[in-house]
Design an enzyme around this catalytic site. Structure first.
Site, PDB file in Angstrom:
ATOM      1  N   GLU A 126       0.833  -1.208   0.000  1.00  0.00           N
ATOM      2  CA  GLU A 126       0.000   0.000   0.000  1.00  0.00           C
ATOM      3  C   GLU A 126       0.863   1.251   0.000  1.00  0.00           C
ATOM      4  OE1 GLU A 126      -2.332   0.033   3.568  1.00  0.00           O
ATOM      5  OE2 GLU A 126      -2.842  -2.089   3.396  1.00  0.00           O
ATOM      6  N   LYS A 128       2.304   4.572   1.559  1.00  0.00           N
ATOM      7  CA  LYS A 128       2.442   5.101   2.911  1.00  0.00           C
ATOM      8  C   LYS A 128       2.016   6.560   2.860  1.00  0.00           C
ATOM      9  CE  LYS A 128       5.467   5.112   6.901  1.00  0.00           C
ATOM     10  NZ  LYS A 128       5.361   6.508   7.340  1.00  0.00           N
ATOM     11  N   ASP A 130       1.279  10.312   3.872  1.00  0.00           N
ATOM     12  CA  ASP A 130       2.061  11.254   4.664  1.00  0.00           C
ATOM     13  C   ASP A 130       1.138  12.301   5.280  1.00  0.00           C
ATOM     14  OD1 ASP A 130       4.259  12.330   5.785  1.00  0.00           O
ATOM     15  OD2 ASP A 130       4.979  13.340   3.982  1.00  0.00           O
ATOM     16  N   TYR A 235      -6.720   2.714   6.709  1.00  0.00           N
ATOM     17  CA  TYR A 235      -5.923   1.614   6.179  1.00  0.00           C
ATOM     18  C   TYR A 235      -5.875   0.386   7.073  1.00  0.00           C
ATOM     19  CZ  TYR A 235      -2.586   4.094   9.099  1.00  0.00           C
ATOM     20  OH  TYR A 235      -1.994   4.734  10.136  1.00  0.00           O
ATOM     21  N   LYS A 321      10.694   3.425   2.607  1.00  0.00           N
ATOM     22  CA  LYS A 321      10.644   4.871   2.382  1.00  0.00           C
ATOM     23  C   LYS A 321      11.279   5.245   1.049  1.00  0.00           C
ATOM     24  CE  LYS A 321       9.191   6.517   6.539  1.00  0.00           C
ATOM     25  NZ  LYS A 321       9.864   7.028   7.709  1.00  0.00           N
ATOM     26  N   CYS A 415      15.226  47.457   9.899  1.00  0.00           N
ATOM     27  CA  CYS A 415      14.695  47.086   8.594  1.00  0.00           C
ATOM     28  C   CYS A 415      15.731  47.403   7.519  1.00  0.00           C
ATOM     29  CB  CYS A 415      13.400  47.848   8.330  1.00  0.00           C
ATOM     30  SG  CYS A 415      12.823  47.702   6.633  1.00  0.00           S
ATOM     31  N   CYS A 418      14.077  50.566   5.356  1.00  0.00           N
ATOM     32  CA  CYS A 418      13.814  51.913   5.880  1.00  0.00           C
ATOM     33  C   CYS A 418      14.595  52.221   7.144  1.00  0.00           C
ATOM     34  CB  CYS A 418      12.319  52.111   6.122  1.00  0.00           C
ATOM     35  SG  CYS A 418      11.695  51.153   7.517  1.00  0.00           S
ATOM     36  N   CYS A 442       9.208  44.856  10.451  1.00  0.00           N
ATOM     37  CA  CYS A 442       9.438  46.289  10.399  1.00  0.00           C
ATOM     38  C   CYS A 442       8.115  46.943  10.779  1.00  0.00           C
ATOM     39  CB  CYS A 442       9.847  46.678   8.973  1.00  0.00           C
ATOM     40  SG  CYS A 442       9.649  48.446   8.649  1.00  0.00           S
ATOM     41  N   CYS A 447       6.979  52.177   5.462  1.00  0.00           N
ATOM     42  CA  CYS A 447       8.204  51.604   4.893  1.00  0.00           C
ATOM     43  C   CYS A 447       8.009  51.418   3.383  1.00  0.00           C
ATOM     44  CB  CYS A 447       8.475  50.263   5.564  1.00  0.00           C
ATOM     45  SG  CYS A 447       9.804  49.325   4.802  1.00  0.00           S
TER      46      CYS A 447
HETATM   47  P1  AMP Z   1       6.425   5.893  11.200  1.00  0.00           P
HETATM   48  O1  AMP Z   1       5.665   6.996  11.889  1.00  0.00           O
HETATM   49  O2  AMP Z   1       7.401   6.377  10.206  1.00  0.00           O
HETATM   50  O3  AMP Z   1       6.938   4.872  12.161  1.00  0.00           O
HETATM   51  O4  AMP Z   1       5.345   5.122  10.326  1.00  0.00           O
HETATM   52  C1  AMP Z   1       4.206   4.579  10.920  1.00  0.00           C
HETATM   53  C2  AMP Z   1       3.034   5.370  10.519  1.00  0.00           C
HETATM   54  O5  AMP Z   1       2.809   5.303   9.123  1.00  0.00           O
HETATM   55  C3  AMP Z   1       1.755   4.872  11.090  1.00  0.00           C
HETATM   56  O6  AMP Z   1       1.540   5.316  12.398  1.00  0.00           O
HETATM   57  C4  AMP Z   1       0.741   5.450  10.166  1.00  0.00           C
HETATM   58  O7  AMP Z   1       0.324   6.708  10.661  1.00  0.00           O
HETATM   59  C5  AMP Z   1       1.491   5.725   8.884  1.00  0.00           C
HETATM   60  N1  AMP Z   1       0.923   5.086   7.693  1.00  0.00           N
HETATM   61  C6  AMP Z   1       0.718   5.736   6.529  1.00  0.00           C
HETATM   62  N2  AMP Z   1       0.191   4.946   5.595  1.00  0.00           N
HETATM   63  C7  AMP Z   1       0.027   3.738   6.152  1.00  0.00           C
HETATM   64  C8  AMP Z   1      -0.493   2.490   5.669  1.00  0.00           C
HETATM   65  N3  AMP Z   1      -0.952   2.359   4.409  1.00  0.00           N
HETATM   66  N4  AMP Z   1      -0.520   1.468   6.536  1.00  0.00           N
HETATM   67  C9  AMP Z   1      -0.053   1.600   7.803  1.00  0.00           C
HETATM   68  N5  AMP Z   1       0.456   2.749   8.309  1.00  0.00           N
HETATM   69  C10 AMP Z   1       0.504   3.811   7.495  1.00  0.00           C
HETATM   70 ZN    ZN Z   2      10.980  49.033   6.781  1.00  0.00          ZN
END
Ligand code: AMP
Ligand code: ZN
Length: 692
Positions: A126, A128, A130, A235, A321, A415, A418, A442, A447
């Site tokens: 899957e 990951k 962010d 997920y 990663k 600044c 000015c 500032c 200015c």
């Molecule tokens: P880390 O914080 O780097 O240890 O990664 C773990 C975190 O990845 C988990 O706590 C989730 O919040 C996040 N995460 C994002 N996508 C997924 C996914 N598809 N499955 C499981 N965890 C995920």
């Molecule tokens: Zn200024």
């Protein structure tokens, strides 16, 4: 599609208020699902708003019908004053990381060792996501709790915040208790809109979707949270054995129950894992959300159980990663820029270098704290990276490559433009949850650099839309003392401008004509152009509709201003305070009065969409050269119950194409299945000639 998400049409038979209420709740839930989860709305925004309005009216009349899971109850009233801790029934672990194929092979070896002889596991691979992790709990079909991961044992209760996320249903068709984990994210396209809005409101744009999402989930005021375009992608079902035998089946179960998932997983044998990871890496630029890696999970829940966990990680999963694209280049200098609000920002001047498709020669360093933390010094070699693929950022210094002893960077005491002594805004530093750090500014509103930046801002497209106001011209106007504020622009004559260096008669006339035309912009555009803190385009429009005219805005007493502004839908306390402070500030009042005298800013029409008429339920985008003014055509459409879109969107029903219609509009229309009609055909529709 399960979970009671079928969309029913309103039957002609009369219904009791309770029946109509239940039906509206179902319909609105279903439309939210189509819009936010499937990204495939069935009805226009206006038609959706009409359903919501009807529900609100019904609930006003019959308060006993209001239930906590009504779509009107997503944004709960008050801000929290304290934080409640929630104990996770099952610990929320983090994931073990792999950065190379070798580390991945090592993971596989351990897995095979841990399983009974001869059992070859399958893997669910899957993206990951962010963002910020959350856990949500449903009980008897109701969303009852949401919490952050915290330290894994206990997290923060963020239920009111998560309830504002429209992609997450408040009700599901499942009677038992269900705990699900996922990630709160912001889609890239939503971040662009949010940043444009923030910029228009004088706020610092977010560097990436993760920061914006992570800051929002822990905010204290759910009304503020509701303004962020958050989504949840789930997920993992905790103790999923009750509903499925494998990870991928539990994801399918979530989808069937109307719960949002990332929908980007594949199930493969070990041989296919690396290929699946690479496929995600190649595809992720096209995902609407940020993806910083892949997660490889053993698909069988029974296998997961057998493998168990270490004290920190499950042994049945691994995060792989992806490396963010970075470049290394020379930091030529750290220059300090003065913004329109006076904020001083250190900016890295870089030796131009290619990075992710563009040549980068500048990168933001945000503020003095960031520079200090990086310890970046003039002449250093630095690493840069695109944050959320938008703004380049300096992420590190190659200290090994440093030669000699360059001085540490210090924010100037005065600044750079000015010379006024700077001030440190500590109040911002106390609010890290807003993404603000200590700002140096500032304090001199006169200015020259601030005045210039305010003029550029005033002239921008979304504000007063003034063309031909180039840098060289504005510098001469401000430095020569000819223009001291935006109102002075309206007193410029073509002769005066033509006298300036490098200005021909023709360009002088163009600029003056463009300024004159901008007098006709409505009040909302003017308010936008003045950059009231916290007030973006949408809020400026609401404020302008509330006041109607500049006169009225100026006539409000402080009490009246507070009362009016407080009544505007979606305005939180900070926005109210900002507007009240703005209209009471003597300097701003003087500027507003000057603009009013100069006849700038048209009264704000109330963009009322008629609730009856031949065009109800249809939406229009009008483009090209028509026989009449476009604004008049818009007014006719609205008066007949139709909705007007500025551009062709997925939900636009008709594109009214005049002469010289641009190809891009027609392409958009083809893409979304929007019907292209002529001005004459629009006339037919307006006369009730039937939509079809
Ligand atoms: P880390 O914080 O780097 O240890 O990664 C773990 C975190 O990845 C988990 O706590 C989730 O919040 C996040 N995460 C994002 N996508 C997924 C996914 N598809 N499955 C499981 N965890 C995920
Ligand atoms: Zn200024």
């Amino acid at each position: 599609m399960g979970g009671g998400f079928a969309i029913t049409m309103t039957p002609a038979l009369p219904m009791s208020p309770a029946e109509r209420h239940a039906q509206l709740v179902r319909e609105i839930d279903a439309h939210n699902y189509r819009y936010y989860v499937l990204d495939d709305p069935l009805i226009s925004d206006a038609a959706f708003d009409a359903l919501l309005r009807e529900l609100r009216a019904l609930e006003d009349e019959h308060p006993d019908l209001v239930t906590p899971d009504s779509p009107t109850q997503r944004v709960g009233g008050e801000a929290r004053t304290s934080v409640t801790q929630v104990r996770h029934a099952v610990r929320m672990m983090s994931l073990d990381n792999a950065y190379s194929p070798e580390e991945l092979a090592e993971f596989h070896r351990r897995v095979v060792e841990g399983l009974p002889d001869g059992e070859a596991p399958r893997f669910c691979v899957e993206p990951k996501l962010d963002g910020a992790s959350v856990e949500v709990v449903y009980e008897r079909g109701r969303l009852v709790q949401a919490s952050t991961r915290g330290d894994g044992e206990t997290g923060e209760d963020i239920t009111p915040n998560v309830r504002t996320i429209k992609s997450l249903p408040l009700r599901i068709a499942h009677p038992g208790r269900l705990t699900i984990r996922g990630e709160v994210v912001i889609y890239r396209r939503d971040l662009e809109a949010l940043n444009a809005e923030r910029e228009a409101g004088g706020l610092e744009p977010f560097a990436n979707p993760r920061n914006a999402a992570a800051g929002a989930v822990r905010m204290l005021d759910p009304r503020e949270v509701a303004r962020r375009p958050l989504r949840v992608l789930l997920y993992q079902v905790v103790e999923a054995a009750e509903i499925a035998a494998t990870q991928h089946e539990s994801l399918a179960w979530l989808e069937e129950h109307g719960l949002p998932t990332h929908r980007r997983h594949t199930v493969v044998d070990w041989d296919g894992v690396q290929g699946a990871i690479d496929a995600i890496d190649r595809a992720r630029d096209g995902y609407p959300f940020e993806t910083d890696g892949a997660v490889i999970k053993i698909d069988s829940l029974r296998h997961q159980d057998v493998l168990g966990m270490t004290s920190k990680f499950p042994k049945w999963a691994m995060a792989y990663k992806f490396a963010a694209e970075q470049a290394r280049t020379k930091l030529l200098d750290i220059v300090v820029q003065v913004g329109r609000t006076g904020a001083l920002t250190p900016v890295a001047a870089l030796e131009p270098t290619p990075l992710a498709g563009t040549t980068v020669s500048r990168a933001t360093l945000h503020n003095a704290d960031v520079v200090a933390a990086l310890d970046a010094r003039k002449g250093d070699y630095v690493f840069i990276q695109k944050a959320g693929e938008v703004i380049p950022q300096v992420v590190g210094v190659d200290t090994e490559a440093r030669r000699g002893h360059p001085a540490r960077f210090r924010m100037p005491e005065a600044c750079p433009v000015c010379g006024t002594p700077v001030v440190r805004d500590l109040k911002d530093a106390e609010k890290p949850e807003l993404g603000l750090e200590a700002a140096t500014r500032c304090p001199n509103r006169a200015c020259p650099e601030q005045v210039k930046q305010r003029i550029f801002y005033f002239a921008r497209r979304f504000a007063m839309d003034v063309d031909h106001l180039g840098t060289a011209l504005v510098e001469q106007l401000v430095d020569g003392g000819i223009v001291r504020d935006v109102a002075d622009l309206y007193a410029l004559s073509a002769e005066r401008v033509a006298d300036l260096e490098r200005m021909g008669d023709k360009s002088a006339q163009n600029v003056v004509a463009s300024i004159a035309r901008s007098r006709e912009r409505t009040l909302d555009r003017l308010l936008c152009g003045l950059g009231i803190p916290q007030i973006g385009q949408v809020a400026a429009r609401q404020l302008a509709e509330e006041a109607g005219t500049l006169e009225q805005l100026l006539a409000w007493t402080p009490e009246q201003a507070r009362e009016h502004v407080y009544a505007i839908r979606g305005f939180g306390p900070k926005m109210v305070e900002s507007v009240v402070a703005f209209v009471q500030d003597p300097e701003q009042r003087a500027l507003l009065a000057k603009l009013q005298e100069l006849g700038v800013g048209r009264p704000q029409p109330r963009a009322q969409v008629a609730s009856e008429g031949p065009l109800v339920g249809a939406s229009f985008c009008v483009t090209g050269v028509l026989s009449r003014k476009r604004d008049d055509v818009h007014a006719d459409i609205r008066a007949a119950g139709g909705e007007v879109h500025d551009s062709v969107k997925r939900t636009t029903t008709y594109l009214v194409a005049g002469d010289k219609t641009g190809k891009s509009k027609l392409d958009q229309a083809r893409k979304y299945g929007t019907k292209v009609i002529t001005e004459a055909q629009l006339g037919e529709l307006l006369r009730g000639g039937g939509q079809g």
